[in-house]
Write an enzyme that holds these catalytic residues in place. Structure first.
Site, PDB file in Angstrom:
ATOM      1  N   HIS A   1       0.889  -0.951   0.035  1.00 40.34           N
ATOM      2  CA  HIS A   1      -0.037   0.176   0.173  1.00 40.34           C
ATOM      3  C   HIS A   1       0.747   1.180   0.084  1.00 40.34           C
ATOM      4  CE1 HIS A   1       1.028   0.015   4.301  1.00 40.34           C
ATOM      5  NE2 HIS A   1       0.566  -1.090   4.567  1.00 40.34           N
TER       6      HIS A   1
ATOM      7  N   GLY B   1       1.825   3.084   2.205  1.00 41.31           N
ATOM      8  CA  GLY B   1       2.999   3.240   3.083  1.00 41.31           C
ATOM      9  C   GLY B   1       4.172   2.760   2.669  1.00 41.31           C
ATOM     10  N   HIS B   2       3.916   1.357   2.280  1.00 37.11           N
ATOM     11  CA  HIS B   2       5.198   0.517   1.728  1.00 37.11           C
ATOM     12  C   HIS B   2       5.904   1.586   0.432  1.00 37.11           C
ATOM     13  CE1 HIS B   2       2.831  -2.857   3.148  1.00 37.11           C
ATOM     14  NE2 HIS B   2       4.028  -3.286   3.650  1.00 37.11           N
TER      15      HIS B   2
ATOM     16  N   MET C   1      -2.217   3.240   7.585  1.00 41.91           N
ATOM     17  CA  MET C   1      -2.209   2.126   6.524  1.00 41.91           C
ATOM     18  C   MET C   1      -1.593   0.999   6.864  1.00 41.91           C
ATOM     19  SD  MET C   1      -1.886   3.993   2.917  1.00 41.91           S
ATOM     20  CE  MET C   1      -2.949   5.553   2.615  1.00 41.91           C
TER      21      MET C   1
ATOM     22  N   SER D   1      -1.675  -3.689   5.782  1.00 40.73           N
ATOM     23  CA  SER D   1      -2.276  -4.822   5.129  1.00 40.73           C
ATOM     24  C   SER D   1      -3.589  -5.431   5.702  1.00 40.73           C
ATOM     25  CB  SER D   1      -1.008  -5.755   4.878  1.00 40.73           C
ATOM     26  OG  SER D   1      -0.027  -5.158   4.256  1.00 40.73           O
TER      27      SER D   1
END
Ligand code: AMP
Length: 320
Positions: A35, A37-38, A185, A187
């Site tokens: 997402h 954030g990653h 955020m 997963s």
């Protein structure tokens, strides 16, 4: 598209070859289901490095027997598509048997910042994290690795391991990326039902209120009580609501100027965590423990909106 590499020896050779050619390699370890954030970690790595490797590996040893290892989302092709525009050179996606060969009998055991909070609720979790991160660093011997402040305690554990084992890699901690309403955020947010999703904002809301109370001079116990009440009012089963030393995670000294607030709770079958740094307050701040209910503005700090919270690394390494 990034090159997807499954074999550890091949992965290591690619990184070593790039470094031998004078290229700086950045590494972002993940469990996939990527997402924004990653993506923020990848963007930070790409800004500071010539090549970026992202690992996607759902690590069995960091999940407890009752946890969500088998249902954790596995979305490799969508992840590769998300990473394509970010200039990622390699995705390292090993099989479990390549990371943990049959009969493996070796683990890294971590103490210090691993002991409290998540360490108490998830026995063995950080041993699993440290073990896999160390293995990943050996296979992807990058110059720098990028982690999210979203998992604050994890960043402390990784930095301590890198220091204690003398691993030759720089650790960079990047700010938490949030949804528009403040939810960090994750997963695991995908597990939330439509009815649960709006209630999940109570974690970040409690942290914003904590920041305000902290600035107003409240003590740790009062802030912890307020955070717990804010989450429970939205039906969250609270695992912990803590204000702690931001490096050791030990209980806070009475005269501490800085701290970190950390929360964990469950909504249905989904477990969520979040945290926020509590920045230096003036020594003259009133420590007379105001009633949380009397705090002005009920918890919306002017700059707390939806921007990433600062991810200042406590000691080693640097922050984004
Ligand atoms: P995970 O895939 O959950 O293991 O996370 C991989 C990395 O991404 C870890 O360093 C996390 O701290 C980081 N990360 C996860 N969520 C966020 C977020 N919302 N903002 C910034 N970093 C994050």
């Amino acid at each position: 598209m990034p090159q997807i590499v499954h074999d550890p020896d091949r992965m290591r050779a690619l990184v070593v070859e790039a470094q031998a050619a004078g290229r700086r390699v950045g590494f972002v370890p993940t469990m996939g289901a990527l997402h924004a954030g990653h993506a923020s970690l990848v963007a930070r790595a790409a800004g500071a490095c010539d090549d970026v490797a992202v690992s996607i590996f759902v690590n069995p040893t960091q999940f407890g027997p009752q946890e969500d290892f088998s249902r954790y989302p596995r979305t490799l092709s969508a992840d590769a598509a998300l990473l394509a525009p970010h200039g990622v050179r390699w995705i390292y996606a090993p099989e479990v048997s390549a990371v943990y060969p049959p009969g493996d009998a070796t683990r890294i055991v971590v103490g210090g910042p691993a002991v409290r909070l998540e360490g108490e609720r998830r026995p063995g979790h950080f041993d699993g994290v440290a073990t896999v991160v160390c293995k990943l660093f050996l296979t992807v011997p990058a110059d720098a690795a990028y982690f999210g402040a979203k998992d604050w305690q994890q960043t402390l554990v990784v930095k301590r391991m890198v220091r204690d084992l003398g691993l030759p890699i720089e650790i960079v901690v990047c700010p938490t990326v949030r949804e528009a309403d403040g939810l960090a955020m994750s997963s695991r947010n995908a597990y939330l039902s439509a009815a649960e999703r709006p209630r999940a904002v109570a974690l970040s809301e409690s942290l914003r209120q904590a920041e305000q109370l902290w600035a107003a001079g409240a003590n740790a116990a009062a802030i912890e009580r307020m955070m717990r009440e804010t989450m429970e009012a939205r039906g969250i089963v609270v695992d912990y609501a803590a204000v702690a030393d931001s490096e050791s995670l030990e209980p806070l000294a009475a005269d501490a100027a800085e701290a970190v607030a950390l929360v964990a709770g469950r909504l249905g079958s989904t477990r969520l965590i979040d945290n926020r740094e509590l920045r230096a307050r003036s020594p003259s701040a009133d420590r007379s423990t105001p009633d949380p209910g009397e705090t002005p503005d009920s918890g919306h700090a002017p700059n707390s909106g939806h921007a990433p919270n600062s991810g200042h690394a406590p000691n080693q390494g640097q922050t984004c």
